[in-house]
Design an enzyme around this catalytic site. Structure first.
Site: not given
Ligand code: GLC
Length: 543
Positions: A201, A243
């Site tokens: 994440d 991500e």
């Molecule tokens: C990422 C996740 C999202 C979350 C954020 C904070 O972007 O995809 O859903 O709110 O991280 O953890």
């Protein structure tokens, strides 16, 4: 032995336990429910499940606010249920990757409670503090419009803590060796329980060293190598899927200059230009985006997706391009979010079956690993009356029974969609299973087809000129195998030509329906593309 790199040709299915299937009838999805749906996923043909966070949480950000990394939130079952689920998944040949959310914790995490308790607490430096109010306290928010600050006053210790996301999710200080050690412990724990890796994440924020004031944060890309080394030492074929919505030139830093950084990254850049192409039928920027992200190391890989559990982020488009996508896919203000995105599911956004198939066919033909989102295989809709990103997080629609067959409870964690075309009485797995022509059956075929085309994930690829601004043609080659795909983004049917020379064969086989094209006496193959049509052809000598 590149073909042994399983992630290069995996088909990933992302789901959130909370809304997938409730086994014990309390209104929230759980491991027991998922256990009983593993056969469905196996039959669909996916081979990897990405589970959204299921650890102990106050659940103020859909579980991304974790209060204990070493367990299962009781709403989802027990650690025993997790192990049972893993056992069955592995028996079916399904791999599992889980979210690794270590940029921040919940403010309810005992580490933060300790950290804020006093300035000399041993956990103080596990988070990022400033005694003064930083001049940039209201800059750099990830959720503009909803989130008001990135530094918030902690009344107890009278200093400011940093939070890239909401104020109830303080950022961990990943520069602190003790924090890094704890993160390896978290990874080791879940690897030991059998997961095949992590969807990491918020990677850029994990790597940054935030400093109060307007200085540019320092980025610690070497930390990714450290994580990968640990991961592979514990489990040789485990992966990190990142991500990181970054520009193409920046992505190299994440993969590592020698390819020893992160294994996979979501290609957010191509994702945004895909939607631009779907909205306008102009594929030029999409081609540029594909070419800009083409050069990666043999062991690195892009993951491609259409929609995920967040908003469709269009922040990388120009204002004009974004406006065009908004006009076509999210014209009402309530459909838009954070001044940059659209909070809708794929099916209602595209609005018709042809474009839906086009989008999916393209995603599966992009040179990387496809990731699908639960419910998109049946064309589920969204609920815009729910707040922010919850619009796309409604329960999976299994049947036309009460609560879409998701749960027997009277009150659910999120409401099911019960009205209109996307209502569970109309759009559900059971009905689509019975219907030969359903989206579910079509998607199952597509997944099977993708698995028969390893050249997409492993091969060299080129973009071929079609002379049409709205038709994308790609060729892929791996060993003896050669494949061609065409995608027509326009509502006009067109004929395109590929010469036998370009195709390397006077015969081409349409892999969707096994129809053969034989080159005419001039040596041309004429390929008919319907409105929003797509075709995949293989040169037969290469099967
Ligand atoms: C990422 C996740 C999202 C979350 C954020 C904070 O972007 O995809 O859903 O709110 O991280 O953890």
């Amino acid at each position: 032995m590149l073909e042994l790199l399983w992630y290069k040709n995996a088909v990933i299915y992302s789901l959130d336990l909370e809304t997938f299937r409730d086994g014990n009838g309390d209104g929230t999805g759980d491991f027991d429910g998922l256990f009983n749906k593993l056969d469905y996923l196996h039959a669909l043909g996916v081979d990897t499940i990405w589970l959204a966070p299921f650890q102990i949480t106050p659940n103020k950000d859909n579980g991304y606010d974790i209060a204990d990394f070493y367990g299962v939130d009781p709403r989802h079952g027990s650690s025993g249920d997790f192990v049972n689920f893993m056992h069955k998944a592995n028996q079916l040949g399904l791999r599992v990757i889980i979210d690794l959310v270590v940029n921040h914790t919940s403010d309810q995490h005992p580490w933060f409670i300790e950290s804020r308790s006093s300035k000399d607490n041993p956990k103080r430096n596990w988070y990022v503090w400033s005694d003064e109010k930083p001049s940039d306290w209201d800059e750099g928010m990830v959720f503009p419009g909803v989130q008001k600050a990135t530094w918030t006053l902690d009344k107890k210790s009278k200093s400011y803590y940093f939070h890239r996301f909401y104020d109830f999710m303080p950022d961990l200080n990943t520069d602190n060796p003790e924090v890094r050690e704890e993160i390896t412990r978290i990874m080791g724990y879940w690897l030991q329980l059998g997961v095949s890796g992590f969807r990491m994440d918020a990677v850029p924020f994990v790597l940054e060293s935030p400093a109060p004031g307007d200085q540019e944060p320092v980025m610690h890309f070497e930390y990714l190598k450290e994580m990968r080394a640990f991961l592979q030492w514990r489990k040789g074929d485990a992966v990190l899927l990142g991500e990181a919505n970054v520009l193409p030139e920046e992505s190299k830093n994440y993969f590592g200059e020698d390819g020893e950084g992160i294994h996979l990254m979501f290609n957010f850049f191509v994702n945004q230009y895909t939607f631009y192409a779907l909205a306008t039928a102009d594929i030029k920027p999409l081609i540029e985006a594909l070419l800009a992200t083409k050069e990666i190391f043999p062991k690195s890989q892009w993951a491609y997706f259409l929609r995920n559990h967040d908003e469709l982020d269009l922040g990388r488009l120009t204002d004009e391009q974004r406006q065009k996508v908004f006009e076509r896919f999210g014209p009402e203000e309530q459909m838009q979010l954070y001044q940059r995105g659209i909070r809708r599911r794929l099916a209602p956004m595209l609005g018709n079956r042809q474009q839906l198939e086009l989008a999916y066919s393209l995603m599966f033909a992009l040179p990387g690993t496809p990731v699908i989102r639960y419910g998109d295989e049946i064309g589920m809709g969204d609920d815009l009356t729910l707040k922010e990103r919850d619009a796309v997080r409604t329960p999976m629609q299994w049947t036309r029974d009460k609560n879409a067959g998701f749960s027997k409870a009277d009150k659910l964690v999120h409401p099911v969609i019960g009205e209109g075309f996307y209502s569970y009485t109309h759009t559900n797995v059971e009905a689509q299973r019975r219907d030969q022509g359903s989206l579910l059956n079509w998607t199952t075929d597509l997944i099977r087809l993708r698995k028969e085309c390893p050249e997409i994930g492993l091969g060299d690829w080129q973009i071929l000129d079609t002379r049409f601004n709205s038709i994308l043609c790609m060729s892929y080659q791996w060993k003896e195998r050669k494949l061609f795909t065409w995608h027509n983004f326009s509502e006009k049917a067109q004929e395109v030509i590929i010469t036998a020379e370009e195709a390397g064969s006077t015969r081409l086989i349409d892999v969707f329906n096994n129809i053969e094209s034989v080159a005419d006496e001039k040596g041309n193959h004429t390929i008919l593309l319907e409105a929003y049509g797509y075709r995949w052809f293989r040169a037969p000598s290469s099967v």
